[in-house]
Design a protein around this motif. Structure first.
Motif, PDB file in Angstrom:
ATOM      1  N   MET A 180      -2.179  14.634 -11.350  1.00 37.71           N
ATOM      2  CA  MET A 180      -1.530  13.887 -10.286  1.00 37.71           C
ATOM      3  C   MET A 180      -0.427  12.979 -10.816  1.00 37.71           C
ATOM      4  N   VAL A 181      -0.691  12.295 -11.916  1.00 37.38           N
ATOM      5  CA  VAL A 181       0.331  11.406 -12.480  1.00 37.38           C
ATOM      6  C   VAL A 181       1.531  12.209 -12.955  1.00 37.38           C
ATOM      7  N   THR A 182       1.280  13.336 -13.608  1.00 39.05           N
ATOM      8  CA  THR A 182       2.373  14.176 -14.099  1.00 39.05           C
ATOM      9  C   THR A 182       3.226  14.693 -12.956  1.00 39.05           C
ATOM     10  N   MET A 183       2.582  15.195 -11.904  1.00 40.44           N
ATOM     11  CA  MET A 183       3.335  15.709 -10.758  1.00 40.44           C
ATOM     12  C   MET A 183       4.132  14.602 -10.086  1.00 40.44           C
ATOM     13  N   GLY A 184       3.544  13.430  -9.980  1.00 37.47           N
ATOM     14  CA  GLY A 184       4.254  12.316  -9.362  1.00 37.47           C
ATOM     15  C   GLY A 184       5.472  11.900 -10.156  1.00 37.47           C
ATOM     16  N   VAL A 236     -13.258   5.787  -5.807  1.00 31.60           N
ATOM     17  CA  VAL A 236     -12.751   4.923  -6.880  1.00 31.60           C
ATOM     18  C   VAL A 236     -11.667   5.645  -7.672  1.00 31.60           C
ATOM     19  N   LEU A 237     -11.927   6.897  -8.018  1.00 35.78           N
ATOM     20  CA  LEU A 237     -10.933   7.687  -8.751  1.00 35.78           C
ATOM     21  C   LEU A 237      -9.662   7.848  -7.934  1.00 35.78           C
ATOM     22  N   GLY A 238      -9.820   8.192  -6.654  1.00 41.22           N
ATOM     23  CA  GLY A 238      -8.662   8.444  -5.807  1.00 41.22           C
ATOM     24  C   GLY A 238      -7.765   7.232  -5.670  1.00 41.22           C
ATOM     25  N   PHE A 262      -2.633   4.684  -7.185  1.00 45.94           N
ATOM     26  CA  PHE A 262      -1.891   3.484  -7.582  1.00 45.94           C
ATOM     27  C   PHE A 262      -1.150   3.718  -8.901  1.00 45.94           C
ATOM     28  N   VAL A 263      -1.834   4.316  -9.871  1.00 45.45           N
ATOM     29  CA  VAL A 263      -1.189   4.593 -11.164  1.00 45.45           C
ATOM     30  C   VAL A 263      -0.028   5.557 -10.979  1.00 45.45           C
ATOM     31  N   THR A 264      -0.242   6.582 -10.167  1.00 50.47           N
ATOM     32  CA  THR A 264       0.821   7.562  -9.919  1.00 50.47           C
ATOM     33  C   THR A 264       2.030   6.903  -9.274  1.00 50.47           C
ATOM     34  N   PHE A 265       1.791   6.036  -8.298  1.00 48.05           N
ATOM     35  CA  PHE A 265       2.894   5.350  -7.630  1.00 48.05           C
ATOM     36  C   PHE A 265       3.689   4.493  -8.608  1.00 48.05           C
ATOM     37  N   LEU A 266       2.995   3.706  -9.417  1.00 41.30           N
ATOM     38  CA  LEU A 266       3.674   2.811 -10.353  1.00 41.30           C
ATOM     39  C   LEU A 266       4.421   3.589 -11.430  1.00 41.30           C
ATOM     40  N   ALA A 267       3.793   4.665 -11.945  1.00 40.96           N
ATOM     41  CA  ALA A 267       4.456   5.469 -12.974  1.00 40.96           C
ATOM     42  C   ALA A 267       5.630   6.244 -12.391  1.00 40.96           C
ATOM     43  N   ASP A 313       6.794  -2.966   0.749  1.00 37.53           N
ATOM     44  CA  ASP A 313       7.541  -2.301   1.817  1.00 37.53           C
ATOM     45  C   ASP A 313       6.593  -1.856   2.929  1.00 37.53           C
ATOM     46  N   PRO A 314       7.107  -1.729   4.168  1.00 33.27           N
ATOM     47  CA  PRO A 314       6.256  -1.330   5.292  1.00 33.27           C
ATOM     48  C   PRO A 314       5.557   0.007   5.044  1.00 33.27           C
ATOM     49  N   ASP A 315       4.248   0.037   5.231  1.00 30.80           N
ATOM     50  CA  ASP A 315       3.415   1.246   5.203  1.00 30.80           C
ATOM     51  C   ASP A 315       3.218   1.854   3.817  1.00 30.80           C
ATOM     52  N   VAL A 316       3.813   1.296   2.775  1.00 27.14           N
ATOM     53  CA  VAL A 316       3.647   1.874   1.441  1.00 27.14           C
ATOM     54  C   VAL A 316       2.204   1.705   0.961  1.00 27.14           C
ATOM     55  N   LEU A 317       1.667   0.505   1.072  1.00 28.06           N
ATOM     56  CA  LEU A 317       0.300   0.262   0.632  1.00 28.06           C
ATOM     57  C   LEU A 317      -0.679   1.106   1.436  1.00 28.06           C
ATOM     58  N   ARG A 318      -0.451   1.204   2.738  1.00 23.20           N
ATOM     59  CA  ARG A 318      -1.323   2.030   3.579  1.00 23.20           C
ATOM     60  C   ARG A 318      -1.293   3.491   3.137  1.00 23.20           C
ATOM     61  N   ALA A 319      -0.104   4.006   2.813  1.00 23.73           N
ATOM     62  CA  ALA A 319       0.017   5.400   2.377  1.00 23.73           C
ATOM     63  C   ALA A 319      -0.758   5.643   1.082  1.00 23.73           C
ATOM     64  N   ILE A 320      -0.684   4.698   0.171  1.00 20.07           N
ATOM     65  CA  ILE A 320      -1.393   4.840  -1.104  1.00 20.07           C
ATOM     66  C   ILE A 320      -2.897   4.787  -0.899  1.00 20.07           C
ATOM     67  N   LEU A 321      -3.362   3.818  -0.114  1.00 19.81           N
ATOM     68  CA  LEU A 321      -4.796   3.664   0.108  1.00 19.81           C
ATOM     69  C   LEU A 321      -5.392   4.867   0.839  1.00 19.81           C
ATOM     70  N   LEU A 322      -4.718   5.355   1.867  1.00 21.29           N
ATOM     71  CA  LEU A 322      -5.241   6.489   2.620  1.00 21.29           C
ATOM     72  C   LEU A 322      -5.190   7.775   1.794  1.00 21.29           C
ATOM     73  N   SER A 323      -4.194   7.906   0.933  1.00 18.57           N
ATOM     74  CA  SER A 323      -4.120   9.084   0.069  1.00 18.57           C
ATOM     75  C   SER A 323      -5.267   9.081  -0.932  1.00 18.57           C
ATOM     76  N   GLY A 324      -5.616   7.900  -1.442  1.00 17.48           N
ATOM     77  CA  GLY A 324      -6.756   7.805  -2.335  1.00 17.48           C
ATOM     78  C   GLY A 324      -8.059   8.126  -1.621  1.00 17.48           C
ATOM     79  N   ALA A 325      -8.203   7.617  -0.397  1.00 16.50           N
ATOM     80  CA  ALA A 325      -9.401   7.900   0.390  1.00 16.50           C
ATOM     81  C   ALA A 325      -9.483   9.383   0.747  1.00 16.50           C
ATOM     82  N   TYR A 326      -8.337  10.018   0.888  1.00 15.39           N
ATOM     83  CA  TYR A 326      -8.314  11.447   1.218  1.00 15.39           C
ATOM     84  C   TYR A 326      -9.034  12.272   0.166  1.00 15.39           C
ATOM     85  N   LEU A 327      -8.856  11.938  -1.101  1.00 18.63           N
ATOM     86  CA  LEU A 327      -9.534  12.682  -2.153  1.00 18.63           C
ATOM     87  C   LEU A 327     -11.045  12.586  -1.994  1.00 18.63           C
ATOM     88  N   ALA A 328     -11.542  11.410  -1.638  1.00 18.46           N
ATOM     89  CA  ALA A 328     -12.983  11.252  -1.423  1.00 18.46           C
ATOM     90  C   ALA A 328     -13.452  12.084  -0.239  1.00 18.46           C
TER      91      ALA A 328
END
Length: 265
Positions: free
Chosen positions: A44-48, A128-130, A135-140, A156-171
């Motif tokens: 995921m980090v590499t693709m990002g 937890v992994l997601g 977050f690491v992928t976004f920052l890198a 920025d608007p909706d950025v944090l929400r996008a990251i959190l929901l994407s992490g929850a999606y993996l779970a």
């Protein structure tokens, strides 16, 4: 895979806590778990990073308005969901293929509780992994953007929400994998069903009916609802998509639990 048998708790009963502890010991004792989770993080980090490094600045009013680098950096979720989903399948089917399910059910005869323990332990680990890897992928990935490309920020608007929901999606995909595994109890068929639901059917339907039906499938929800900061026409809203995914996970686990009760080990 190691197993352990618990003495009944007070009153002659075992509980979810004992079942969850047993599942955690089994899960962490498998080398494949660590390898799969490491592959998820690296992939995921590499693709990002690669996606962001190749992101060009938008030109023209229309492209500027629809430009969404946050969605680009979370492109690796497609790879992550495959690995986590398959690992969720193996949490159930791996025990049936090796025969260790008999030891599990000897320790925890309540099959619904055994499945709930698997879902709780693996779901928590995947969550937890997601969240960590998104977050690491976004920052890198943000650091890989060219200087002339607008850089997204957590503020920025909706950025944090996008990251959190994407992490929850993996779970949630991991829980779907557990549900499908409980339904089929066969690794190959469960993985085939999961891949069909997440990748094949959305691609076929989007090519024939557009987004009318495809927008309700997990991968389409992840890429066009959860991970976006700029709304995509014809797709579900982020929270509506999240509710749909929660419904899928709950339904598959419920069906899997019911079928496990009706079957012999």
């Amino acid at each position: 895979m190691s197993t352990m048998t618990y003495r009944p708790a007070h009153g002659g009963h075992y509980g979810l806590r004992q079942a969850a502890r047993m599942e955690w010991i089994k899960l962490r004792s498998l080398r494949s778990t660590a390898y799969a989770l490491l592959l998820t993080v690296v992939g995921m980090v590499t693709m990002g990073v690669v996606t962001m490094a190749n992101t060009k600045p938008p030109h023209g009013a229309a492209k500027v308005a629809s430009f969404d680098p946050t969605n680009n950096v979370l492109a690796g979720v497609a790879l992550g969901q495959l690995i986590v989903g398959v690992l969720g399948v193996l949490v159930v089917t791996g025990e049936y293929s090796t025969g260790t399910i008999r030891s599990t059910l000897a320790a925890i005869p309540d099959r619904r509780m055994a499945l709930a323990a698997k879902a709780a332990v693996f779901g928590a680990l995947a969550l937890v992994l997601g969240e960590a890897v998104t977050f690491v992928t976004f920052l890198a990935g943000r650091r890989a953007l060219a200087a002339d490309v607008p850089h997204p920020s957590l503020g920025d608007p909706d950025v944090l929400r996008a990251i959190l929901l994407s992490g929850a999606y993996l779970a949630l995909v991991g829980l779907m994998g557990i549900g499908v595994g409980a339904i089929t109890r066969h690794t190959a068929s469960a993985i085939g069903a999961l891949v069909g639901i997440t990748f094949v059917l959305p691609a076929l339907l989007s090519g024939t009916t557009g987004t009318v039906v495809a927008k309700f499938f997990p991968t389409m929800i992840a890429g066009n609802s959860l991970a976006v900061t700029v709304p995509v026409d014809g797709m579900l809203s982020p929270w509506a998509g999240f509710v749909v995914l929660c419904g899928y996970s709950a339904a598959l686990l419920a069906v899997g639990g019911r079928l496990l009760v009706r079957r012999d080990a």
